[in-house]
Design an enzyme around this catalytic site. Structure first.
Site, PDB file in Angstrom:
ATOM      1  CD  GLU A 201      -1.493  -2.382   1.942  1.00 13.78           C
ATOM      2  OE1 GLU A 201      -2.331  -3.097   2.502  1.00 13.78           O
ATOM      3  OE2 GLU A 201      -0.253  -2.618   1.968  1.00 13.78           O
TER       4      GLU A 201
ATOM      5  CB  ALA B  33      32.080 -36.655  -6.900  1.00  6.26           C
ATOM      6  CB  ALA B  34      31.437 -41.665  -5.673  1.00  7.97           C
TER       7      ALA B  34
ATOM      8  CD1 TRP C  32      34.019 -23.771  -5.840  1.00 15.05           C
ATOM      9  CD2 TRP C  32      32.278 -24.041  -4.510  1.00 15.05           C
ATOM     10  NE1 TRP C  32      34.363 -23.243  -4.627  1.00 15.05           N
ATOM     11  CE2 TRP C  32      33.297 -23.392  -3.783  1.00 15.05           C
ATOM     12  CE3 TRP C  32      31.076 -24.325  -3.857  1.00 15.05           C
ATOM     13  CZ2 TRP C  32      33.147 -23.031  -2.450  1.00 15.05           C
ATOM     14  CZ3 TRP C  32      30.924 -23.955  -2.544  1.00 15.05           C
ATOM     15  CH2 TRP C  32      31.948 -23.314  -1.853  1.00 15.05           C
TER      16      TRP C  32
ATOM     17  CB  ALA D 211      14.728 -35.149   8.554  1.00 16.54           C
TER      18      ALA D 211
END
Length: 362
Positions: A55, A168-169, A175, A280
């Site tokens: 407003e 990665a594994a 990055w 979670a």
């Protein structure tokens, strides 16, 4: 309930403006001021916590245009607030501007802010409610749900490859996304009240979790840096800092974590990682929106961004509403809101009308 012929067109414009505002601790609100012939004199929307509401922004826009607002009509997507928070009451701003009438779509049901319509009527304005109320409610459905639950609004930020890997594994992740994306994500850090990571992420990555300005300097306003989990946070961990803005919430229950942060005054929190924490919160139905930065790479055998309970069928999938798509350097940012579902606290909501995907950035 009396509406003028041009009111629906003007309220739809107010809804378009409202959609440009960020989802979060505050509702998205848009406002339009028009003369008796429907000519727009000023317009505005709420740009986020701590900034002027829709407003007064529309009133200021009209002043910049040199318009006389005496007797003009305002259309706003949410009942003007009637309390002083980070900004003053919108009801007072409307009265001081000399407006003659106001139409709002949805009532403000928050105890601390409602009452604006009554205040405006006492001041002599003609006030009408309910125009396109359902559209306004749908725009702010996640905010309304958060208010009814009395918990902070939750934004999950993800940075992944195209095949949804966050590392990665071997665990390396610096990055995946570009420097431009990392700098852009700081805009979210600067806006939230708390940034959450799991204690596993603290031990593995030793993040600072500070909010920074575009030039790399620390922002003046820093969110709480929160470690969630039962494992101890080392005394020398970077997350602790030296400014007293660190909290260790010793729980694995997302709802308990949000209760603790709500008691601290947090209204908007950001999930930074890792996969256990994000999983979670998603499993508990406590993620209200996602900022998903997608990098143009594939990581075969990479680590997933979240650890989730497996969906037995497609009917168990979490449905999202895509709010915007934006190119950030070589990456893409997808901003989405979650739909309410019958088994997670509310009826399923229809998707809002399609919007300009760049509208949030105008």
């Amino acid at each position: 309930m009396t509406f003028l012929p041009e009111d629906e067109r003007l309220m739809r414009r107010a809804l378009e403006l409202a959609a440009r505002g960020p989802a979060g601790a505050n509702p998205r609100v848009g406002a339009v001021i028009a003369d008796p012939h429907g000519r727009i004199l000023g317009e505005g929307w709420h740009h986020g916590a701590g900034t002027p509401h829709a407003e007064p922004t529309a009133i200021a826009d009209a002043a910049r245009r040199g318009e006389d607002l005496r007797g003009a009509r305002m259309l706003v997507t949410l009942e003007p607030c009637n309390h002083t928070g980070r900004t003053g009451p919108c009801s007072e701003a409307v009265v001081e501007a000399g407006l003659g009438s106001l139409v709002y779509a949805a009532p403000d049901r928050t105890p601390q802010a409602r009452g604006g319509a009554e205040a405006l009527r006492h001041a002599g304005l003609e006030v009408t409610a309910g125009l396109l109320e359902a559209e306004s409610e749908r725009l702010n459905r996640r905010w309304s749900l958060r208010m009814s639950e009395g918990r902070p609004f939750v934004t999950a930020k993800l940075a992944t490859s195209l095949d949804y890997a966050m590392a990665a594994a071997d665990g390396s992740s610096q990055w995946i996304t570009s420097e431009e994306s990392r700098r852009h994500a700081q805009s979210l850090r600067r806006r939230v009240d708390a940034i959450l990571v799991g204690t596993g992420t603290v031990l593995a990555d030793n993040p600072r979790l500070t909010a920074r300005e575009d030039d790399g300097d620390d922002a003046v306003r820093q969110p709480l840096r929160v470690a969630v989990g039962l494992r101890e946070v080392p005394a020398g961990a970077a997350i602790r800092g030296e400014d007293g803005r660190f909290r260790h919430v010793r729980t694995r229950d997302p709802r308990e974590a949000l209760r603790v942060l709500a008691a601290e005054g947090a209204e908007h929190v950001m999930l930074e990682g890792g996969p256990q924490l994000l999983g979670a919160f998603l499993d508990a139905g406590l993620v209200d929106e996602t900022w998903h930065y997608l990098a143009p790479m594939l990581i075969p055998g990479g680590r997933a961004a979240s650890a989730r309970t497996a969906a037995a069928s497609l009917s168990d999938a979490d449905r999202m509403v895509l709010e915007s798509v934006e190119r950030i350097g070589p990456d893409v940012l997808l901003r989405s809101q979650t739909l309410d579902s019958p088994d997670r606290g509310g009826p399923a909501s229809p998707a809002p009308p399609a919007q300009d995907p760049t509208a949030h950035e105008k």
